[in-house]
Scaffold this motif. Structure first.
Motif: not given
Length: 161
Positions: A15-24, A48-53, A123-126
């Motif tokens: 799910v993290y990998q999919y969410s990363d692709a959507y964010v990009a 969920l992505q932040k939790i993984e990070l 946020l992307f590009a933070s």
């Protein structure tokens, strides 16, 4: 688009990998189907992505990593302070850039533990900016370390630490 059967069988890291692709894709302005996420689902995905990070580091490894990463910039700031206090020759250095990924941003924010920000997701590009600031008038009269401070900004917003 990820089909529902694939998502139903997905592990947390998938799910993290999919969410990363959507964010990009969103950052690049590439649209995805509007029926993929409502606002709440999108926020949950990003959270969920932040939790993984965050879980890429333990408290101890986070402290070790970021104290090490920050040692060079802090050392250079001390050299600049000393040069402005006329203790050493002037430093020609004006700025340093360290580029990192979202895992570093998530974890440096957790390490800094700002009092005025609750970061639900990265946020992307933070960016996190550390800036040495000083009072010129204070240097004329007091000329000691009390004339200096380090400001920290996250995506342009001053942090209260």
């Amino acid at each position: 688009m990820v089909d529902p059967a694939t998502m139903a069988a997905a592990e947390f890291n998938d799910v993290y990998q999919y969410s990363d692709a959507y964010v990009a894709r969103e950052f690049e302005g590439i649209p995805f189907a509007a029926d993929n996420f409502d606002d709440n689902s999108y926020l949950e995905m990003r959270t969920l992505q932040k939790i993984e990070l965050d879980y890429m580091f333990t408290q101890d490894t986070r402290a070790l990593a970021f104290s090490r990463i920050m040692s060079k910039p802090m050392s250079e700031m001390q050299i600049k302070v000393d040069s402005l206090l006329a203790k050493t020759p002037e430093s020609a250095l004006k700025y340093m850039i360290y580029s990192a990924h979202d895992d570093n941003i998530a974890n440096i924010m957790k390490w800094l533990h700002p009092l005025d920000v609750e970061m639900d997701y990265v946020l992307f590009a933070s960016q996190v900016v550390f800036e040495l600031k000083y009072d010129s008038a204070c240097l004329q009269t007091t000329n000691n370390d009390s004339c200096f401070r380090v400001g920290v900004r996250w995506n342009g917003n001053e942090l209260k630490l």
